[in-house]
Structure formats: structure tokens, C-alpha cells
Design a protein around this motif. Structure first.
Motif, PDB file in Angstrom:
ATOM      1  N   LYS A  91      -3.776  97.568 -12.056  1.00  0.00           N
ATOM      2  CA  LYS A  91      -5.078  97.660 -12.578  1.00  0.00           C
ATOM      3  C   LYS A  91      -6.175  97.452 -11.482  1.00  0.00           C
ATOM      4  O   LYS A  91      -7.141  97.908 -11.308  1.00  0.00           O
ATOM      5  N   ARG A  92      -5.581  96.462 -10.417  1.00  0.00           N
ATOM      6  CA  ARG A  92      -6.474  96.072  -9.575  1.00  0.00           C
ATOM      7  C   ARG A  92      -6.380  96.907  -8.187  1.00  0.00           C
ATOM      8  O   ARG A  92      -6.856  96.504  -7.132  1.00  0.00           O
ATOM      9  N   GLY A  93      -5.404  97.895  -8.165  1.00  0.00           N
ATOM     10  CA  GLY A  93      -4.986  98.671  -7.132  1.00  0.00           C
ATOM     11  C   GLY A  93      -4.406  98.085  -6.030  1.00  0.00           C
ATOM     12  O   GLY A  93      -4.445  98.364  -4.942  1.00  0.00           O
ATOM     13  N   LEU A  94      -3.428  96.920  -6.385  1.00  0.00           N
ATOM     14  CA  LEU A  94      -2.939  96.215  -5.379  1.00  0.00           C
ATOM     15  C   LEU A  94      -1.428  96.754  -5.195  1.00  0.00           C
ATOM     16  O   LEU A  94      -0.899  97.180  -6.015  1.00  0.00           O
ATOM     17  N   PRO A  95      -0.691  96.507  -3.900  1.00  0.00           N
ATOM     18  CA  PRO A  95       0.543  96.814  -3.855  1.00  0.00           C
ATOM     19  C   PRO A  95       1.555  96.050  -4.632  1.00  0.00           C
ATOM     20  O   PRO A  95       1.137  94.974  -5.178  1.00  0.00           O
ATOM     21  N   LEU A  96       2.475  96.809  -5.080  1.00  0.00           N
ATOM     22  CA  LEU A  96       3.873  96.224  -6.096  1.00  0.00           C
ATOM     23  C   LEU A  96       4.706  95.532  -4.932  1.00  0.00           C
ATOM     24  O   LEU A  96       5.793  96.204  -4.875  1.00  0.00           O
ATOM     25  N   SER A  97       4.304  94.251  -4.892  1.00  0.00           N
ATOM     26  CA  SER A  97       5.355  93.388  -4.058  1.00  0.00           C
ATOM     27  C   SER A  97       5.141  92.067  -4.278  1.00  0.00           C
ATOM     28  O   SER A  97       4.185  91.402  -4.928  1.00  0.00           O
TER      29      SER A  97
END
Length: 236
Positions: A91-97
Motif C-alpha cells: 500500500k505504501r509502495g515499499l519493497p517487499l523485504s
């Protein structure tokens, strides 16, 4: 002493949860070595939650001994689910890590502290905030400044060190302080917000009613607080 060990942080179980979330979202989530790292991260967050919970229990015991009044009615602890964590990152456009979780999300570990009176909320929160081994990262006071829908609660994000074999790991824990009445209201509002099979007109009517209920509950709580203060917390 016999330790009650909970098998919560085993890698196969977390890998299974990751696969389920990937299937639901139709996209790849954490994989490979990151699954092990996420298991380790959950362990640290769980440890931080225990640290804060123990501090709160100790404070409640002290207030009972000193003032003959327990300000904390009860506490609820939770770790954000993998699905919710991934959903928030997307939702916040952050990397999936795992590193992205560690750097950007501060509510993976959460504690809800239900107090008897509004003064108890601030007394417990202020006393906890003054302890030398924790740091206050952020405060949002929705009691002094309620949300437009009427929501009231005090949100504080603390950083507490979790000591492992390689040293201390400062870890954030979000603590929501609220009274019994605030919690009762919030639970009903939450149900309404996620009630998907309701007509818009009915939803708007209930939202307006809940907003008025929040104001009335605030007035009632202030009256009950005044009575509590007048008769004395420790008197029987």
C-alpha cells in the motif's frame, strides 16, 4: 523453573504462511533466506512485546501497592500477521523485504492497554515513557484530539532493547492506551467499518450515531472520573 516453549518461530510454519499469502495476493512475497530472516525478526518483535508488557505489569503492581488502585484493567498483545505486513508494504509502495519491514514499519508488535479512567491512561503512559531504557519514538494523542469519526485513544511507539547473543536490538512496539469505554466504542466502530453487506445510507446513519456516542461517552467518563477522584481511589 520450567519454561513453557511455544513453537511460533519455526521456519516451515512461516514458509507455509508466506505461500498462503502469495497465493491470495497472486504475487511472490518473501522467499529463500528472507523467510529465515523474517522468523528471526518475529522472534525479536515478540521479545520486545514481552519487555513492554512486563514493564506495564510492574507499574500496575506498584500503583496498586501505593495507591490501592490498579490503573490497568487488562492488556492485549498481538504480532501483525504476514498478510497485513505485506499488504501495508504494498500500500505504501515499499519493497517487499525484511529490511523494508525493519526500517519502515513500527507497528509489527502491538499492545493495547485498557485502563479504567482517562487519568489512568496518561499516568501509565507517562510513567512508562520516563523509564531510562526505552525511547519514545512517536506520540499521537487522539484523546486530546479525537479523529473526525470520534475515535479516541493514545498511541505511543516505544523502542525497547531486546538482548540476544549478539547484543541489544532496539525494537519498536506500538502501544495503544485507552479506557474501557473507548475500547468498547472502537470495537463497534471497527465492526461497522468492515461490514461490507450494508447499504451506504445505513452505514452513514450508524457512523453519525457513533460520532455522537463518542461525545456522550467522553462526557460520561469525565463525570465518572470526577466521582472516582472525590471518593478516593483507595477507599473502600
Amino acid at each position: 523453573m520450567i519454561l513453557e516453549r511455544k513453537q511460533r518461530f519455526n521456519v516451515p510454519e512461516i514458509r507455509s504462511r508466506m505461500e498462503q499469502v502469495s497465493a491470495e495476493l497472486g504475487t511472490e512475497t518473501f522467499h529463500g533466506a528472507q523467510i529465515v530472516q523474517y522468523a528471526e525478526l518475529e522472534q525479536v518483535y515478540s521479545g520486545a512485546m514481552r519487555e513492554i508488557s512486563t514493564k506495564l505489569e510492574n507499574l500496575d503492581d506498584e500503583f496498586q501497592l501505593r495507591d490501592r488502585h490498579n490503573p490497568i484493567h487488562h492488556m492485549e498483545c498481538r504480532l501483525k500477521s504476514i498478510g497485513s505486513t505485506i499488504g501495508k508494504l504494498r500500500k505504501r509502495g515499499l519493497p517487499l523485504s525484511v529490511e523494508s519491514v525493519r526500517e519502515n514499519l513500527f507497528d509489527i508488535a502491538g499492545i493495547r492497554v485498557i485502563c479504567n479512567y482517562e487519568q489512568d491512561v496518561y499516568k501509565v503512559a507517562d510513567t512508562l515513557s520516563e523509564q531510562s531504557d526505552i525511547e519514545v519514538i512517536r506520540v499521537k494523542d487522539y484523546i486530546a484530539h479525537p479523529k473526525p469519526n470520534g475515535y479516541r485513544s493514545l498511541h505511543v511507539i516505544y523502542s525497547v532493547p531486546v538482548f540476544l547473543t549478539d547484543g541489544p536490538h532496539p525494537t519498536p512496539v506500538e502501544v495503544q492506551f485507552r479506557t474501557i469505554a473507548m475500547d468498547y466504542w472502537a470495537s463497534l466502530e471497527h465492526r461497522l467499518r468492515y461490514k461490507n453487506d450494508m447499504e451506504d445510507s445505513d452505514r452513514e446513519r450508524h457512523v453519525a450515531t457513533l460520532r455522537e456516542c463518542a461525545k456522550e461517552l467522553s462526557r460520561i467518563e469525565a463525570t465518572m472520573q470526577a466521582i472516582h477522584n472525590e471518593i478516593g481511589a483507595g477507599e473502600v
